[in-house]
Design an enzyme around this catalytic site. Structure first.
Site, PDB file in Angstrom:
ATOM      1  N   CYS A   6      63.198  26.185 -62.207  1.00 31.27           N
ATOM      2  CA  CYS A   6      62.653  26.741 -60.957  1.00 31.27           C
ATOM      3  C   CYS A   6      62.376  28.227 -61.151  1.00 31.27           C
ATOM      4  CB  CYS A   6      63.621  26.538 -59.802  1.00 31.27           C
ATOM      5  SG  CYS A   6      63.603  24.874 -59.096  1.00 31.27           S
ATOM      6  N   GLY A  91      70.190  12.376 -72.720  1.00 34.05           N
ATOM      7  CA  GLY A  91      70.200  13.669 -73.391  1.00 34.05           C
ATOM      8  C   GLY A  91      69.556  14.792 -72.593  1.00 34.05           C
ATOM      9  N   HIS A  98      61.271  17.420 -66.678  1.00 35.90           N
ATOM     10  CA  HIS A  98      60.325  18.057 -67.595  1.00 35.90           C
ATOM     11  C   HIS A  98      59.893  17.049 -68.638  1.00 35.90           C
ATOM     12  CE1 HIS A  98      64.477  18.746 -68.951  1.00 35.90           C
ATOM     13  NE2 HIS A  98      64.012  18.606 -70.188  1.00 35.90           N
TER      14      HIS A  98
HETATM   15  P1  AMP Z   1      66.277  18.370 -72.328  1.00 33.04           P
HETATM   16  O1  AMP Z   1      67.335  18.356 -73.387  1.00 33.04           O
HETATM   17  O2  AMP Z   1      65.326  17.223 -72.359  1.00 33.04           O
HETATM   18  O3  AMP Z   1      66.861  18.607 -70.955  1.00 33.04           O
HETATM   19  O4  AMP Z   1      65.350  19.615 -72.686  1.00 33.04           O
HETATM   20  C1  AMP Z   1      65.594  20.915 -72.276  1.00 33.04           C
HETATM   21  C2  AMP Z   1      64.721  21.786 -73.134  1.00 33.04           C
HETATM   22  O5  AMP Z   1      64.593  23.042 -72.501  1.00 33.04           O
HETATM   23  C3  AMP Z   1      65.255  22.050 -74.548  1.00 33.04           C
HETATM   24  O6  AMP Z   1      64.297  21.610 -75.495  1.00 33.04           O
HETATM   25  C4  AMP Z   1      65.451  23.559 -74.579  1.00 33.04           C
HETATM   26  O7  AMP Z   1      65.130  24.107 -75.825  1.00 33.04           O
HETATM   27  C5  AMP Z   1      64.510  24.019 -73.497  1.00 33.04           C
HETATM   28  N1  AMP Z   1      64.833  25.275 -72.838  1.00 33.04           N
HETATM   29  C6  AMP Z   1      66.000  25.630 -72.253  1.00 33.04           C
HETATM   30  N2  AMP Z   1      65.915  26.851 -71.706  1.00 33.04           N
HETATM   31  C7  AMP Z   1      64.642  27.273 -71.920  1.00 33.04           C
HETATM   32  C8  AMP Z   1      63.916  28.456 -71.585  1.00 33.04           C
HETATM   33  N3  AMP Z   1      64.482  29.467 -70.903  1.00 33.04           N
HETATM   34  N4  AMP Z   1      62.622  28.540 -71.989  1.00 33.04           N
HETATM   35  C9  AMP Z   1      62.043  27.539 -72.666  1.00 33.04           C
HETATM   36  N5  AMP Z   1      62.672  26.400 -73.004  1.00 33.04           N
HETATM   37  C10 AMP Z   1      63.947  26.270 -72.642  1.00 33.04           C
HETATM   38 ZN    ZN Z   2      64.516  23.359 -60.541  1.00 28.83          ZN
END
Ligand code: AMP
Ligand code: ZN
Length: 112
Positions: A6, A91, A98
């Site tokens: 967000c 996971g 996303h």
């Molecule tokens: P998931 O494990 O499917 O929930 O993916 C979360 C993803 O968000 C991971 O691939 C992280 O590397 C990515 N992530 C977490 N924080 C950030 C951020 N601030 N900017 C960009 N990617 C992020």
């Molecule tokens: Zn959110």
């Protein structure tokens, strides 16, 4: 709500955005798992794929339009992978839905 995606959507936290419109934003993943690794999210908070319903699903189809558009713009002619991790066993680490859009290498199947 203390949600990192967000905050990216509303500009409170910086990200390298590759696409943005009224309802969707796409940005580079901080820890890329492929030469191109983009996260596509709705600006409105939906916690996970398990929380998609009749009221909020229009943005999900729009996300797939954005994915198709990005795949052409970023020349993913050899293919790409879209991943949604949902819940503990899926996971999911960030609890704002996303879609990972990854390309630039060959992926294995089944994943993980
Ligand atoms: P998931 O494990 O499917 O929930 O993916 C979360 C993803 O968000 C991971 O691939 C992280 O590397 C990515 N992530 C977490 N924080 C950030 C951020 N601030 N900017 C960009 N990617 C992020
Ligand atoms: Zn959110």
């Amino acid at each position: 709500m203390d949600c990192i995606f967000c905050k990216i959507a509303n500009g409170e936290i910086p990200a390298t955005k590759v696409y943005e419109d009224d309802t969707v934003v796409a940005f580079n993943d901080l820890e890329p798992q492929a030469p191109t690794h983009i996260l596509v999210i709705p600006k409105a908070h939906i916690s996970s794929a398990a929380d998609v319903n009749e009221e909020n699903s229009a943005v999900i189809s729009h996300i797939f339009e954005v994915i198709a558009k990005l795949s052409k713009e970023l020349d993913m002619t050899n293919g790409f992978r879209v991943v949604n991790n949902c819940g503990e066993d899926g996971g999911q680490t960030v609890k704002h839905i996303h879609f990972h859009l990854m390309s630039g290498r060959k992926f294995t199947w089944p994943a993980g």
